[in-house]
Enzyme design. Structure first.
Site, PDB file in Angstrom:
ATOM      1  N   ASP A   1       0.929  47.279  35.045  1.00 29.79           N
ATOM      2  CA  ASP A   1       1.547  46.264  34.685  1.00 29.79           C
ATOM      3  C   ASP A   1       2.065  45.638  36.075  1.00 29.79           C
ATOM      4  O   ASP A   1       2.486  44.552  35.773  1.00 29.79           O
ATOM      5  CB  ASP A   1       2.872  46.450  33.705  1.00 29.79           C
ATOM      6  CG  ASP A   1       2.715  45.869  32.376  1.00 29.79           C
ATOM      7  OD1 ASP A   1       1.769  44.983  32.310  1.00 29.79           O
ATOM      8  OD2 ASP A   1       3.742  46.073  31.618  1.00 29.79           O
TER       9      ASP A   1
ATOM     10  N   LYS B   1      -3.539  45.885  22.901  1.00 31.35           N
ATOM     11  CA  LYS B   1      -3.847  46.310  24.217  1.00 31.35           C
ATOM     12  C   LYS B   1      -4.733  47.584  24.287  1.00 31.35           C
ATOM     13  O   LYS B   1      -5.791  48.028  24.602  1.00 31.35           O
ATOM     14  CB  LYS B   1      -2.602  46.774  24.871  1.00 31.35           C
ATOM     15  CG  LYS B   1      -1.974  45.435  25.472  1.00 31.35           C
ATOM     16  CD  LYS B   1      -0.524  45.895  25.862  1.00 31.35           C
ATOM     17  CE  LYS B   1       0.279  44.398  26.025  1.00 31.35           C
ATOM     18  NZ  LYS B   1       1.748  44.637  26.536  1.00 31.35           N
TER      19      LYS B   1
ATOM     20  N   GLN C   1       5.809  49.612  27.123  1.00 31.59           N
ATOM     21  CA  GLN C   1       6.131  48.110  26.761  1.00 31.59           C
ATOM     22  C   GLN C   1       7.651  47.748  26.667  1.00 31.59           C
ATOM     23  O   GLN C   1       8.472  48.475  26.208  1.00 31.59           O
ATOM     24  CB  GLN C   1       5.507  48.237  25.063  1.00 31.59           C
ATOM     25  CG  GLN C   1       5.694  47.157  24.266  1.00 31.59           C
ATOM     26  CD  GLN C   1       4.697  45.864  24.784  1.00 31.59           C
ATOM     27  OE1 GLN C   1       3.706  46.253  25.423  1.00 31.59           O
ATOM     28  NE2 GLN C   1       5.094  44.763  24.891  1.00 31.59           N
TER      29      GLN C   1
END
Ligand code: NAD
Length: 284
Positions: free
Chosen positions: A121, A54, A98
């Site tokens: 997200d 990412k 994460q």
């Protein structure tokens, strides 16, 4: 019949090129450079790999990288303080925590600290609420990537019967909402669904997101249907999905491979969300 493969790598490369153009335009118009804060707790090897890719993709698109790595024994308080710091930092357009976090940490409480405007997200309760009400907001990356793939291959959504196998907050549920908003008729199956194949055989578009290797075989697929495989399983022979590829590619009309289908779309949509979040701060 042999299915047309849906090439997520190529579609993701196109999305990433669009993102790089939007980043350059934004920098030219407003001197704002989008920035992504990835927050990683502990030393899970798979999470390290995901976060590294990412960050690399973010820098390759011209965005700034604001990575924070916290030790596995980090307290909830310290994790939330790190998120709050990124939330207050004007150079950070998007925040990604994460998952999974180490078991002593409360991921729902941590995610709740992310302001909706930086929730790239799309996993906060606020983002989920905006999605379910059809209001503007940042959408979860994997579901958004699936819709982008379907659109790129001109698979009609309005009026189509979509059957999703899986009801997680990360994939199945938000994907159902996104497709409802596109006027599909959506059925969501899950671990308590009886006679799964009777449902999945009704699908014009079948989306497997159960996390069960090889769950979907030829008997689950109506000939000619589009089959999207979200599952990812690491095996000694390499990555595979929830769909038995060898069986299903002889029946389906379109099919995503694993790897190279939905996976690359997730990072591409994360980058797209980050530049969208940065744009929103400029136009505020
Ligand atoms: P999850 O475990 O949170 O949810 C799985 C869902 O599938 C649950 O709702 C469960 O009820 C349902 N389910 C489980 N077994 C079933 C069965 N036998 N029949 C019908 N339904 C069943 O998983 P998740 O986070 O949604 O992820 C699902 C899969 O997608 C995993 O393999 C994960 O690795 C993968 N994934 C891939 C990406 C990507 O970028 N490609 C992103 C996220 C998740």
């Amino acid at each position: 019949m042999t299915a047309t493969l849906m090439d997520g790598k190529t579609v993701a490369a196109r999305v990433r090129a669009d993102v790089a153009t939007r980043v350059a335009e934004l920098a030219e118009q407003s001197a704002v450079r989008p920035g992504l804060a990835t927050i990683l707790v502990g030393d899970d090897p798979a999470s390290h790999v995901y976060v590294a890719s990412k960050r690399k993709a973010c820098v390759a698109s011209g965005m700034t990288d604001h990575h924070r790595h916290l030790p596995a024994e980090t307290t909830q308080h310290d994790l939330e303080a790190t998120i709050d710091e990124a939330a207050d930092d004007p150079a950070v357009s998007g925040i990604l925590v994460q998952l999974p976090l180490p078991p002593h940490l409360d991921s729902d409480a941590a995610i709740a600290r992310i302001p909706a405007g930086k929730d790239v997200d799309g996993l906060t309760t606020v983002s989920a609420g905006l999605l379910s009400r059809g209001q503007i907001g940042l959408r979860p990356c994997t579901p958004a990537g699936v819709v982008e793939l379907l659109d790129t291959y001109s698979i009609p959504l309005a009026g189509a019967h979509v059957v999703i196998v899986g009801r997680s907050a990360l994939v199945g549920r938000p994907l159902g909402q996104l497709l409802l908003a596109r006027d599909a008729t959506v059925t969501i199956c899950h671990s308590k669904t009886q006679r799964l194949a009777e449902h999945t055989r009704q699908a014009d578009i079948l989306i497997a997101a159960a996390g069960v290797r090889g769950l979907i075989g030829a008997e689950h697929v109506r000939p000619g249907a589009t089959v999207i495989d979200v599952g990812i399983h690491r095996t000694p022979e390499g990555l595979c999905g929830d769909v038995d590829f060898d069986q299903v590619h002889r029946v389906a009309g379109h099919l995503t491979p694993v790897p190279g289908g939905v996976g690359p779309m997730t990072i591409a949509m994360l980058l797209s969300n980050t530049v969208t979040a940065a744009h929103a701060t400029v136009s505020r």
